[in-house]
Design an enzyme around this catalytic site. Structure first.
Site, PDB file in Angstrom:
ATOM      1  N   THR A  99       0.750  -0.918  -0.214  1.00 11.86           N
ATOM      2  CA  THR A  99       0.067  -0.481   0.092  1.00 11.86           C
ATOM      3  C   THR A  99       0.569   0.828  -0.300  1.00 11.86           C
ATOM      4  O   THR A  99       1.788   1.178   1.153  1.00 11.86           O
ATOM      5  CB  THR A  99      -1.024  -0.329   1.132  1.00 11.86           C
ATOM      6  N   LYS A 174      -7.915   1.658  -2.137  1.00 13.28           N
ATOM      7  CA  LYS A 174      -6.719   0.700  -1.423  1.00 13.28           C
ATOM      8  C   LYS A 174      -7.036   2.350   0.099  1.00 13.28           C
ATOM      9  O   LYS A 174      -7.782   1.610   1.361  1.00 13.28           O
ATOM     10  CB  LYS A 174      -5.768  -0.316  -1.822  1.00 13.28           C
ATOM     11  N   LYS A 242       0.855   4.784   8.439  1.00  9.94           N
ATOM     12  CA  LYS A 242       1.269   4.815   7.314  1.00  9.94           C
ATOM     13  C   LYS A 242       0.332   5.261   6.393  1.00  9.94           C
ATOM     14  O   LYS A 242       0.548   5.467   5.052  1.00  9.94           O
ATOM     15  CB  LYS A 242       2.082   3.606   6.821  1.00  9.94           C
TER      16      LYS A 242
END
Length: 312
Positions: A99, A174, A242
């Site tokens: 990701t 995502k 993150k």
């Protein structure tokens, strides 16, 4: 499947190690590389071949899959010294399942294209359980013909595979997923705190609400773990932070306010401040306990880790 028989796999973390194993079980010849060598040795026990570098791995692979921590890590293993693009032959398919930033994905895809390598981005959702069971949700961005060719790989690792658009679209979807994960999780911990302070049995509350309009994956999976004191990571606070950082950076570029997402990120930062960065994201409950002066986690696992410099 014959065209992509040899698969290189980079990144043997909580999810990657199960994903690589599922590819091996599906009949692919799997070669692995990981910065921590001991994880490579674990993979060798179930039949994986070992590479000395991403470049070495790419030389013998029809397709290369990467799933590593952050954008700089992906850039290093793909385009850095001894990276995948140093060894990949023209026609290789490069699949990044990390990701990372959609913009960085598009830049890397351009570098890959210049080497004759087709890159698609395919971030996943489903955590450690989905990785083990081969039931991940996979969000794919890339050329339709390349995506179709890679479909046997995806089906070995996931249950739901959706082609979202061109390169970068998988990462964008995502990001949407992570927005929802964060806000759903906040709803779960607030509901648990409200029920506890109101004197309602938590198990019964969970049983009822998972069947109603307020039900969610987070409620069904995280709430029962929280009330048992299980804060082990299926997905860690550090990695969720993150992901939310990437979301908020993209939102800034789009001039889009995401107030709820920003709030969740700040609350999770409190978990990190008390040493919980490697705990599961459900440890957000500890912030709610402090804010509301309410005890939800069983007493034997109630205390937060000491801050740096404090006695534990």
């Amino acid at each position: 499947m014959q065209d992509l028989r040899k698969v290189g796999f980079i990144g043997l973390g909580i999810m990657g190690r199960s994903m690589a194993y599922n590819l091996y079980r599906a009949g692919f010849e799997v070669t692995v590389w990981n910065r921590t060598a001991s994880k490579m040795q674990e993979a060798a026990k179930w039949g994986a071949k070992l590479a000395s570098s991403p470049e070495d791995l790419a030389r013998t692979s029809d397709a290369v899959i990467t799933i590593v921590g952050d954008t700089p890590d992906v850039e290093e293993v793909i385009a850095g010294e001894k990276g995948v693009l140093q060894g990949a032959k023209p026609g290789t398919i490069l699949i990044d399942m990390s990701t990372i930033s959609p913009d960085a994905t598009r830049v890397l895809a351009g570098k890959a294209k210049a080497k004759g390598v087709e890159m698609i981005d395919s971030p996943v959702s489903g955590g450690d359980v989905g990785a083990r069971n081969g039931t991940l949700s996979i969000m794919v961005g890339g050329d339709p013909a390349v995506v179709e060719k890679a479909m046997p790989l995806f089906k070995a690792m996931g249950k739901s595979v959706t082609h979202c658009g061109p390169v970068g679209a998988g990462q964008t979807v995502k990001a949407c997923n992570q927005i929802l994960c964060g806000l759903n999780l906040l709803g779960v911990v607030e509901a648990l705190a409200f029920a506890r302070k109101s004197g309602v049995d938590l198990e019964k509350m969970i049983q009822v609400t998972t069947q109603g309009a307020g039900g969610s994956w987070a409620l069904a999976n995280y709430a029962p773990r929280v009330i048992k004191g299980d804060l082990a990571p299926g997905f860690s606070v550090r990695f969720q932070q993150k992901d939310l950082r990437i979301v908020l950076q993209e939102a800034e570029r789009l001039d889009l306010p995401l107030a709820g997402t920003a709030l969740v990120q700040q609350l999770l930062r409190s978990v990190q401040a008390y040493g919980g960065g490697e705990d599961g994201t459900q440890s957000l409950i500890r912030v709610m306990e402090r804010l509301g002066n309410v005890s939800i986690i069983p007493e034997n696992d109630h205390d937060l880790p000491a801050q740096p410099g404090e006695e534990s």
